[in-house]
Design an enzyme around this catalytic site. Sequence first.
Site, PDB file in Angstrom:
ATOM      1  N   GLY A 252     -62.406  -5.406  36.922  1.00 32.12           N
ATOM      2  CA  GLY A 252     -62.031  -6.375  36.449  1.00 32.12           C
ATOM      3  C   GLY A 252     -63.240  -7.683  35.880  1.00 32.12           C
TER       4      GLY A 252
ATOM      5  N   GLY B  11     -61.490  -5.683  31.244  1.00 32.42           N
ATOM      6  CA  GLY B  11     -60.952  -6.105  32.453  1.00 32.42           C
ATOM      7  C   GLY B  11     -60.840  -7.491  32.586  1.00 32.42           C
TER       8      GLY B  11
ATOM      9  CE1 TYR C  35     -64.894   7.123  29.627  1.00 32.40           C
ATOM     10  CE2 TYR C  35     -64.306   7.859  27.409  1.00 32.40           C
ATOM     11  CZ  TYR C  35     -64.124   6.767  28.383  1.00 32.40           C
ATOM     12  OH  TYR C  35     -63.484   5.697  28.131  1.00 32.40           O
TER      13      TYR C  35
END
Length: 374
Positions: free
Chosen positions: A11, A16, A186
């Site tokens: 976050g 985020g 990834y």
Amino acid sequence: MEKLNILVTGGAGFVGSHLVDELVAKGHRVRILDSLVEQVHGGRIPDYLNTDAEFVQADVRDAEWVSKALDGIDAVYHQAAAVGVVQSMYEIARFVDVNDLGTAVLLDEIVKRRDRIRKLVVASSMSIYGESTYFCDSCQTESYPQLRGVEQLAANDWEFSCEQCDGTLRAVGTREDKPLFPTTVYAVNKWAQEQYCLTVGRAYKIPTVALRYFNIQGTRQSLSNPYTGICSIFSTRLLNGQRPLIFEDGEQTRDFVNVRDIVQANVRALETDRADYESINVGTGRAFSVRYIAETIARGLGIDIEPEICLKFREGDIRHCSANITKARDLLGFEPTVALEDGLRELLDWVRDQKPVDKVETATAELAARNLVR
């Protein structure tokens, strides 16, 4: 909607932090779990972090801290991840550890609270598709090519050709049902993250949504991280008086979606049950060339520096990819609201006040040393 207790992993990061701002503005009680990784944050709490949210500095792989962070939580946004498409190809163990194990630890703790958790939204990625969907106008057929061959790329032959008529294929919007062909570690991580969450969500009746983000641009993306989005990388190069480095011929295209529209999709996923247990593209449906982005950013900054078109290629790079967002419109009522030009203008207004460190040459040397760029 009633006010909820919401946990946002990652976050303090790019997406985020914007999501936290919107959730707080809507009256929800928000808790952030973030490790403040050195490469992104320099180990420091960013100035932009919303002070109305509770902050817990901890690693998502730490079950004890994840358990504490989930106390009293009604909904979870899983944004935490090691990010860096090319970096993942030579830091394989770290990326698998952070992304796969981190998600598994989080899910273990969520399952213990399955009777309370009302929604899990996980950040996935367009990288899981590999190449875009392509269409042959002559044959009127759709196809899903995979990687271009080394010999083709070495000859500076960048585009795909139709296997039937040998004509050039045209990239079109990619739907969620396209066959997946992730081309980097990834990308495999992101596919695993979304599937772990959807599988566990279905099994334990925890409503779960996976949002497949396309190329995000906007404020707060780490400018000194050479593995972040190209808008930030190009801005950093230009602010340091360096030419933006572009692989291939610069005509490869991507779908650039503003971070505010990413936030919109996340909030809509929380507020409706129509998208539960679905994977959904979040993009704009429009594609722009990498060269165009570099030139637009230079003009916006008032810097007269042309990009360097190096005609080299990186292992695992794709040529084109843009989103078909029909599903997002139908299930989320999603519609992109920020035009690319407006988003870049906002980004550059923010960029001018930053002092980024250019690490692109170091990152490129890492790739070259491993024969991942040719």
